[in-house]
Design an enzyme around this catalytic site. Structure first.
Site, PDB file in Angstrom:
ATOM      1  N   LYS A  14       3.812   1.064   5.641  1.00 59.29           N
ATOM      2  CA  LYS A  14       5.205   0.574   5.770  1.00 59.29           C
ATOM      3  C   LYS A  14       6.016   0.849   4.516  1.00 59.29           C
ATOM      4  CE  LYS A  14       3.000  -3.421   4.419  1.00 59.29           C
ATOM      5  NZ  LYS A  14       1.764  -3.780   4.952  1.00 59.29           N
ATOM      6  N   VAL A  18      -8.595  -0.864   6.857  1.00 65.81           N
ATOM      7  CA  VAL A  18      -8.161  -0.304   8.139  1.00 65.81           C
ATOM      8  C   VAL A  18      -8.922   0.991   8.442  1.00 65.81           C
ATOM      9  CG1 VAL A  18      -6.190   0.431   9.519  1.00 65.81           C
ATOM     10  CG2 VAL A  18      -5.876  -1.308   7.765  1.00 65.81           C
ATOM     11  N   GLY A  39      -8.354 -15.660   2.287  1.00 64.42           N
ATOM     12  CA  GLY A  39      -8.164 -14.207   2.287  1.00 64.42           C
ATOM     13  C   GLY A  39      -6.908 -13.758   3.012  1.00 64.42           C
ATOM     14  N   GLY A  57       1.054  -4.824  12.516  1.00 61.96           N
ATOM     15  CA  GLY A  57      -0.368  -4.487  12.691  1.00 61.96           C
ATOM     16  C   GLY A  57      -0.751  -4.056  14.091  1.00 61.96           C
ATOM     17  N   LYS A  81       9.193  -3.909   6.621  1.00 64.11           N
ATOM     18  CA  LYS A  81       8.976  -3.819   8.068  1.00 64.11           C
ATOM     19  C   LYS A  81      10.313  -3.908   8.816  1.00 64.11           C
ATOM     20  CE  LYS A  81       4.353  -5.780   7.670  1.00 64.11           C
ATOM     21  NZ  LYS A  81       3.628  -7.066   7.578  1.00 64.11           N
TER      22      LYS A  81
HETATM   23  N1  LIG Z   1      -4.951  -4.334   5.891  1.00 65.41           N
HETATM   24  C1  LIG Z   1      -4.103  -4.600   6.863  1.00 65.41           C
HETATM   25  O1  LIG Z   1      -4.240  -5.612   7.552  1.00 65.41           O
HETATM   26  C2  LIG Z   1      -2.972  -3.657   7.181  1.00 65.41           C
HETATM   27  C3  LIG Z   1      -2.109  -3.949   8.263  1.00 65.41           C
HETATM   28  C4  LIG Z   1      -1.077  -3.056   8.578  1.00 65.41           C
HETATM   29  C5  LIG Z   1      -0.908  -1.924   7.804  1.00 65.41           C
HETATM   30  N2  LIG Z   1      -1.740  -1.694   6.751  1.00 65.41           N
HETATM   31  C6  LIG Z   1      -1.512  -0.477   5.944  1.00 65.41           C
HETATM   32  O2  LIG Z   1      -2.627   0.372   6.056  1.00 65.41           O
HETATM   33  C7  LIG Z   1      -2.807   1.080   4.836  1.00 65.41           C
HETATM   34  C8  LIG Z   1      -4.235   0.861   4.320  1.00 65.41           C
HETATM   35  O3  LIG Z   1      -4.449  -0.516   4.082  1.00 65.41           O
HETATM   36  P1  LIG Z   1      -5.905  -1.080   3.743  1.00 65.41           P
HETATM   37  O4  LIG Z   1      -5.796  -2.565   3.815  1.00 65.41           O
HETATM   38  O5  LIG Z   1      -6.946  -0.399   4.563  1.00 65.41           O
HETATM   39  O6  LIG Z   1      -6.056  -0.625   2.208  1.00 65.41           O
HETATM   40  P2  LIG Z   1      -7.381  -0.605   1.302  1.00 65.41           P
HETATM   41  O7  LIG Z   1      -8.426  -1.480   1.881  1.00 65.41           O
HETATM   42  O8  LIG Z   1      -6.935  -0.838  -0.096  1.00 65.41           O
HETATM   43  O9  LIG Z   1      -7.885   0.922   1.413  1.00 65.41           O
HETATM   44  C9  LIG Z   1      -7.251   1.986   0.771  1.00 65.41           C
HETATM   45  C10 LIG Z   1      -8.168   3.211   0.866  1.00 65.41           C
HETATM   46  O10 LIG Z   1      -7.492   4.323   0.291  1.00 65.41           O
HETATM   47  C11 LIG Z   1      -8.395   5.003  -0.588  1.00 65.41           C
HETATM   48  N3  LIG Z   1      -7.616   5.714  -1.618  1.00 65.41           N
HETATM   49  C12 LIG Z   1      -6.820   5.186  -2.574  1.00 65.41           C
HETATM   50  N4  LIG Z   1      -6.260   6.180  -3.303  1.00 65.41           N
HETATM   51  C13 LIG Z   1      -6.709   7.343  -2.777  1.00 65.41           C
HETATM   52  C14 LIG Z   1      -6.503   8.716  -3.095  1.00 65.41           C
HETATM   53  N5  LIG Z   1      -5.703   9.068  -4.088  1.00 65.41           N
HETATM   54  N6  LIG Z   1      -7.132   9.649  -2.337  1.00 65.41           N
HETATM   55  C15 LIG Z   1      -7.942   9.286  -1.330  1.00 65.41           C
HETATM   56  N7  LIG Z   1      -8.174   8.010  -0.977  1.00 65.41           N
HETATM   57  C16 LIG Z   1      -7.570   7.055  -1.703  1.00 65.41           C
HETATM   58  C17 LIG Z   1      -9.291   3.934  -1.154  1.00 65.41           C
HETATM   59  O11 LIG Z   1     -10.486   4.530  -1.626  1.00 65.41           O
HETATM   60  P3  LIG Z   1     -11.723   3.660  -2.185  1.00 65.41           P
HETATM   61  O12 LIG Z   1     -12.308   2.979  -0.961  1.00 65.41           O
HETATM   62  O13 LIG Z   1     -12.661   4.663  -2.752  1.00 65.41           O
HETATM   63  O14 LIG Z   1     -11.146   2.706  -3.177  1.00 65.41           O
HETATM   64  C18 LIG Z   1      -9.507   3.066   0.101  1.00 65.41           C
HETATM   65  O15 LIG Z   1     -10.543   3.569   0.883  1.00 65.41           O
HETATM   66  C19 LIG Z   1      -1.694   0.581   3.887  1.00 65.41           C
HETATM   67  O16 LIG Z   1      -0.585   1.434   3.972  1.00 65.41           O
HETATM   68  C20 LIG Z   1      -1.358  -0.781   4.471  1.00 65.41           C
HETATM   69  O17 LIG Z   1      -0.014  -1.183   4.170  1.00 65.41           O
HETATM   70  C21 LIG Z   1      -2.763  -2.512   6.423  1.00 65.41           C
END
Ligand SMILES: NC(=O)c1ccc[n+]([C@@H]2O[C@H](COP(=O)([O-])OP(=O)(O)OC[C@H]3O[C@@H](n4cnc5c(N)ncnc54)[C@H](OP(=O)(O)O)[C@@H]3O)[C@@H](O)[C@H]2O)c1
Length: 428
Positions: free
Chosen positions: A107, A16, A189, A136, A207
């Site tokens: 969430k 995201v 995926g 989302g 949610k």
């Molecule tokens: N993906 C979806 O479709 C979706 C939909 C709705 C809501 N969300 C929410 O959005 C949020 C992010 O989701 P995502 O899918 O983007 O997750 P993701 O792809 O796993 O990305 C997480 C990011 O956080 C970074 N990170 C982890 N620990 C950290 C720390 N201690 N300090 C700084 N950065 C740190 C990671 O760094 P690295 O890149 O270096 O590993 C990565 O860039 C979550 O809360 C999720 O529930 C996601």
């Protein structure tokens, strides 16, 4: 007049966060023309700064020190897209205490410790916005909070987990088993390698807690939500549901009345002509029943980098605009509602029983329902011999009575196995 520059500090640049950086780049000029504000993603904190990323970020922007971003006095809006409870909670509390507006899509965090965060935002007089945390890319939180502020929301039904909706769609349309459909979702995926949070309903329950909090203005946490997943749903249940005019969906149901607030997540039989029955594949939809507005449905992509980033960016613009106006959009005072336990809720039920094939079975089964005060609306017998099965749909009954009926059925020697119990969604 030159547009005002809004400096954004981004925590997390994964699915995201990366999509958000891209979207800001694409939309920067249009946003400046429309709002008079130019967004600058000035700092980005990640876990591993050496990781290859789809978006180019200069060494002066990228850091592994998230605390330095929330403490940076030049940052106006902090966007938290790390996920999980810690360190996200600590970082958000620090950002709020530093007077920065915060946008999050987390969430898990809001459904567990949201109360503490909303209070901190209120105390600091800044925004804590979270449109992306539920469904989302679908605008849901803002319509509930603003457009429906003058109405009374009575019930919300939602399909808010794309993985389970994809699995159920495959089971319905192709006759796949749960495990076949899950494997396909994993290949595409849509499902994680460990699918528990999605298929057992925990993601939807988090949610649901947020939806109920916003819709009813009361504090609801994930632990208040009754939760069942879809791993026990069989192709036979789905085929029967279809024959009876229903589609099986994993539903969030949140209801409020004078008796309290009831929030649950479970597989449910939805009438085939209900708008939610037409929500296929990994799409999400939320159906709102308002006292004055009547029925509304919001439909779209409930996950994915770009759809979710679209919701996050809307919040960033809102937070930046509020900041310039010196206002903020709080949730107001969250009340404390009585949470109604599943045992006191009512529903119509679908039950599948594997029975022995001999005279007297129907009478014995019907007797158990009668003894517990649960009345049968429809009953069908299927198969013969070892495959004999009874399918029943009840009239509206209280869950406590239904559970007592199931316990008694398990003790009957003519019943080999009590299979699925699905709740049937009716008019309320
Ligand atoms: N993906 C979806 O479709 C979706 C939909 C709705 C809501 N969300 C929410 O959005 C949020 C992010 O989701 P995502 O899918 O983007 O997750 P993701 O792809 O796993 O990305 C997480 C990011 O956080 C970074 N990170 C982890 N620990 C950290 C720390 N201690 N300090 C700084 N950065 C740190 C990671 O760094 P690295 O890149 O270096 O590993 C990565 O860039 C979550 O809360 C999720 O529930 C996601």
């Amino acid at each position: 007049m030159d547009p005002a520059v809004i400096r954004v500090g981004l925590l997390g640049c994964g699915n995201v966060g990366g999509a958000l950086v891209e979207l800001v780049d694409e939309q920067r000029d249009a946003i400046a023309d429309r709002t008079g504000m130019r967004l600058d993603v000035a700092r980005v904190a990640v876990r591993n700064t050496a990781k290859q990323r789809a978006v180019a970020l200069g060494p002066d922007v990228l850091t592994h020190d998230a605390l330095a971003v929330v403490d940076d006095p030049s940052i106006d809006v902090v966007v938290e897209l790390i996920g999980g409870i810690e360190p996200a909670r600590e970082l958000i509390l620090t950002a709020l205490a530093n007077g920065k507006a915060v946008v999050t899509g987390n969430k898990e965090l809001l459904a567990n410790v949201g109360g503490e965060l909303f209070e901190a935002a209120e105390k600091a007089g800044v925004d804590l916005l979270f449109e992306a945390a539920v469904a989302g890319g679908i605008p849901l939180i803002r319509p509930l909070r603003e457009s429906l502020a003058g109405d009374r929301v009575q019930r919300i039904l939602g399909i808010v987990n794309g993985t389970t909706n994809f699995i159920l769609t495959r089971m319905t349309e192709e006759g796949s088993t749960f495990h076949e459909a899950l494997a396909e979702a994993q290949e595409l995926g849509y499902a994680e390698r460990d699918p528990t949070a999605d298929v057992e309903g925990f993601d939807a329950a988090a949610k649901a807690a947020i939806i109920a909090t916003v819709a009813f203005g009361v504090r609801v946490v994930a632990g208040d939500v009754y939760n069942e997943g879809i791993s026990g749903v069989t192709p036979a249940d789905i085929a029967f549901a279809r024959r009876l005019g229903y589609v099986v969906k994993l539903l969030v149901m949140a209801e409020a009345d004078s008796r309290g607030v009831a929030v649950r997540v479970h597989p449910a039989m939805v009438p085939a002509d209900h708008p939610l029955a037409a929500v296929r594949e990994s799409f999400n939809a939320v159906f709102i029943e308002g006292a004055a507005v009547g029925d509304l449905m919001l439909y779209g992509r409930g996950a994915g980098g770009r759809p979710t980033a679209s919701a996050v960016l809307g919040d960033v613009i809102d937070a930046a605009a509020n900041r310039r106006r010196g206002t903020h959009a709080g949730l107001g005072m969250l009340g404390k509602a009585r949470i109604r336990h599943i045992e006191e809720l009512s529903s119509e039920y679908y039950i599948a029983l594997e029975v022995v094939d001999r005279p007297g079975v129907l009478a014995a089964v019907a007797g158990v329902f009668g003894d517990n005060g649960v009345s049968i609306k429809q009953m069908e017998q299927e198969g013969i011999g070892k495959d004999a099965r009874l399918i029943l749909i009840t009239h509206t009954a209280v869950e406590r009575a239904m559970q007592a009926t199931l316990a008694d059925l398990r003790d009957l020697d003519v019943v080999d196995r009590v299979g699925s119990l699905l709740r049937v969604v009716g008019s309320g």
